[in-house]
Scaffold this active site. Structure first.
Site, short mmCIF file in Angstrom:
data_model
loop_
_atom_site.label_atom_id
_atom_site.label_comp_id
_atom_site.label_asym_id
_atom_site.label_seq_id
_atom_site.Cartn_x
_atom_site.Cartn_y
_atom_site.Cartn_z
N HIS A 247 1.45 -10.89 21.24
CA HIS A 247 1.25 -11.29 22.64
C HIS A 247 0.66 -10.12 23.39
O HIS A 247 1.03 -8.97 23.14
CB HIS A 247 2.59 -11.71 23.27
CG HIS A 247 2.42 -12.48 24.54
ND1 HIS A 247 2.19 -11.87 25.75
CD2 HIS A 247 2.46 -13.82 24.79
CE1 HIS A 247 2.08 -12.80 26.69
NE2 HIS A 247 2.23 -14.00 26.13
N GLU A 305 4.67 -19.76 21.57
CA GLU A 305 4.15 -20.93 20.86
C GLU A 305 4.93 -21.21 19.58
O GLU A 305 4.93 -22.33 19.10
CB GLU A 305 2.67 -20.73 20.51
CG GLU A 305 1.78 -20.48 21.70
CD GLU A 305 1.74 -21.64 22.69
OE1 GLU A 305 2.57 -22.56 22.56
OE2 GLU A 305 0.90 -21.61 23.58
N1 ACO Z 1 -1.27 -11.84 13.02
C1 ACO Z 1 -1.86 -10.80 12.40
N2 ACO Z 1 -2.39 -9.75 13.06
C2 ACO Z 1 -2.30 -9.77 14.41
C3 ACO Z 1 -1.68 -10.81 15.11
C4 ACO Z 1 -1.15 -11.88 14.36
N3 ACO Z 1 -0.56 -12.93 14.96
N4 ACO Z 1 -1.73 -10.57 16.43
C5 ACO Z 1 -2.37 -9.39 16.56
N5 ACO Z 1 -2.71 -8.91 15.34
C6 ACO Z 1 -3.39 -7.67 15.05
C7 ACO Z 1 -4.90 -7.80 15.28
O1 ACO Z 1 -5.58 -8.16 14.10
C8 ACO Z 1 -5.27 -6.43 15.77
O2 ACO Z 1 -5.42 -5.57 14.68
P1 ACO Z 1 -6.56 -4.39 14.73
O3 ACO Z 1 -6.24 -3.58 15.95
O4 ACO Z 1 -6.36 -3.68 13.45
O5 ACO Z 1 -7.87 -5.11 14.84
C9 ACO Z 1 -4.04 -5.96 16.52
O6 ACO Z 1 -2.94 -6.70 15.97
C10 ACO Z 1 -4.13 -6.24 18.00
O7 ACO Z 1 -4.63 -7.54 18.18
P2 ACO Z 1 -5.36 -7.99 19.53
O8 ACO Z 1 -5.98 -9.34 19.33
O9 ACO Z 1 -6.22 -6.89 20.06
O10 ACO Z 1 -4.12 -8.04 20.47
P3 ACO Z 1 -4.00 -8.86 21.75
O11 ACO Z 1 -2.93 -8.25 22.53
O12 ACO Z 1 -5.30 -9.04 22.41
O13 ACO Z 1 -3.60 -10.26 21.09
C11 ACO Z 1 -2.97 -12.42 20.76
C12 ACO Z 1 -2.75 -11.15 21.56
C13 ACO Z 1 -4.41 -12.94 21.02
C14 ACO Z 1 -1.99 -13.50 21.22
C15 ACO Z 1 -2.80 -12.12 19.24
O14 ACO Z 1 -1.55 -11.54 18.99
C16 ACO Z 1 -3.02 -13.35 18.36
O15 ACO Z 1 -4.16 -13.70 18.06
N6 ACO Z 1 -1.92 -14.06 17.96
C17 ACO Z 1 -2.04 -15.25 17.17
C18 ACO Z 1 -2.43 -16.42 18.07
C19 ACO Z 1 -1.27 -16.85 18.97
O16 ACO Z 1 -0.14 -16.95 18.54
N7 ACO Z 1 -1.61 -17.14 20.26
C20 ACO Z 1 -0.64 -17.59 21.27
C21 ACO Z 1 -0.38 -16.49 22.26
S1 ACO Z 1 0.85 -16.95 23.44
C22 ACO Z 1 0.03 -17.66 24.70
O17 ACO Z 1 -1.13 -17.46 24.95
C23 ACO Z 1 0.75 -18.63 25.58
#
Ligand code: ACO
Length: 373
Positions: A247, A305
């Protein structure tokens, strides 16, 4: 939670998010105080007016919503055309949202939009499945009426409580991507209907509101406790994200997980299907461990979620309705943010840091170098 990528977009008195401590409060009430205790109408009143209503105020507010539920015939016509083209629910809802203000005085748009939103979702779901829409019933609460319009059955108290807990828990969450979109639009002195239509577009993406369907699919595909670790490792090895984890704000477990997991447990217990609930708990435990190995220091935990999808599945909502139901929940939050932005408006217009080349010169087309490929 602030990091180098975080931009402060403004101030709000609606909800506060503490990503390090894992706390969410609506108008100062921790979400655990409200979820499972207040009706959706009460939570909406709290957001819009700053205080929980007393009984007469709640009755007047709920009555005002109930009397505005019916869709304009033109909205239904548009939904019929979308269903004939098999348009995906969030796309159809986004298109039809623009019609929610038909026949209204602009002042009535906030209340009518929230009142009509569940009718829009339920009507489209029925049309998409070859059935006529069911007219709303003014004698039912917001949540019970939504469920009733989906299948024409009066929902039992357990199902209403489960879905109401979900709707209240998701009603607002600081300036999430979709809320930010709504605030940007309203800040140009546009209108609430346009702002909510924009918010719907932001919500549908899989990184925001589009996550619960894929999250549930991930858990159901794992299928049994002995496959949890293998399947999650395999997913990570293929470079895929574990849906329902991570998140932008929370670096600990999302506080909404606790209330939604408790509500989900009650639903699965009532249905006699504790295996699915137990499987989800195990998926959470293993996923958090594997994500800590996979992305050390990132502190990736379960997000809203994960248990939202489990709860909605247990309450009998099809996966295609998860994101539309998120929009039903967030409608009052989006409107509250529009009203707050309008009260002390300054146009939201962030700046970018330009990283491209400068000082380039125009060249006649016949003198331009051929492009590779
Ligand atoms: N699984 C695996 N790796 C992950 C995950 C995950 N669920 N979430 C983040 N990471 C990793 C990314 O690959 C990234 O790695 P890197 O820096 O080596 O490239 C690092 O962690 C940071 O990820 P970002 O996308 O930059 O982090 P951000 O804070 O922008 O992401 C997000 C938040 C988009 C929700 C992300 O965690 C994700 O994609 N989760 C899965 C989708 C999800 O569950 N979405 C619902 C969110 S809740 C809501 O919106 C109501």
């Amino acid at each position: 939670m602030q990091d180098e990528l975080t931009t402060i977009a403004g101030h709000t008195q609606l909800s506060s998010v503490d990503g390090l401590a894992g706390r969410l409060a609506i108008r100062g009430y921790p979400i655990e105080e409200l979820a499972g205790r207040v009706a959706y109408e009460e939570a909406a009143y709290l957001l819009w007016h700053g205080e929980l209503p007393d009984a007469p105020a709640l009755s007047a507010f709920a009555g005002a919503l109930a009397s505005r539920r019916a869709l304009h015939p033109a909205s239904l016509e548009l939904l019929r055309a979308c269903a004939a083209e098999r348009v995906a629910p969030m796309d159809a809802i986004g298109m039809a949202a623009g019609t929610l203000g038909l026949g209204l005085a602009p002042d009535d748009a906030p209340m009518t939009l929230v009142a009509r939103f569940p009718t829009l979702v339920a009507a489209y779901w029925r049309l998409l499945n070859g059935h006529d829409p069911i007219a709303p019933r003014a004698d039912l609460g917001h949540t019970a009426n939504y469920l009733y319009m989906l299948d024409g059955q009066l929902p039992n108290a357990g199902r209403v409580k489960a879905v109401e807990t979900y709707l209240v828990t998701l009603i607002d969450h600081g300036i999430s991507a979709s809320t930010f979109a709504a605030r940007v639009i309203i800040s140009t002195q546009s209108d609430v209907i346009a702002a909510v239509a924009g918010a719907i577009g932001a919500l549908k993406g899989p990184l925001h509101g589009g996550a619960p369907g894929p999250t549930l699919r991930m858990v159901l595909e794992i299928g049994s406790p002995d496959r949890v670790e293998f399947c999650l490792r395999d997913r990570l090895a293929r470079g895929e994200r574990l849906m329902g984890f991570g998140h932008r704000d929370y670096k600990v477990r999302d506080p909404r997980c606790g209330v939604l997991a408790a509500a989900a447990e009650a639903v699965y217990q009532a249905e006699g299907d504790m295996a699915t609930y137990a499987l989800a708990r195990q998926v959470e435990e293993v996923a958090v461990r594997l994500l800590a190995e996979h992305k050390p220091g990132r502190r990736l935990c379960a997000n809203v979620e994960f248990y939202a999808s489990l709860l909605m599945h247990g309450a009998g909502l099809p996966a295609e309705l998860f994101t539309p139901t998120f929009a039903v929940a967030r409608a009052a939050g989006w409107v509250a943010h529009c009203l707050e932005q309008q009260r002390a408006n300054r146009m939201l217009q962030p700046q970018t840091v330009y990283t491209g080349p400068l000082g380039r010169r125009w060249v006649p087309i016949e003198q331009r170098l051929p492009k590779a490929g």
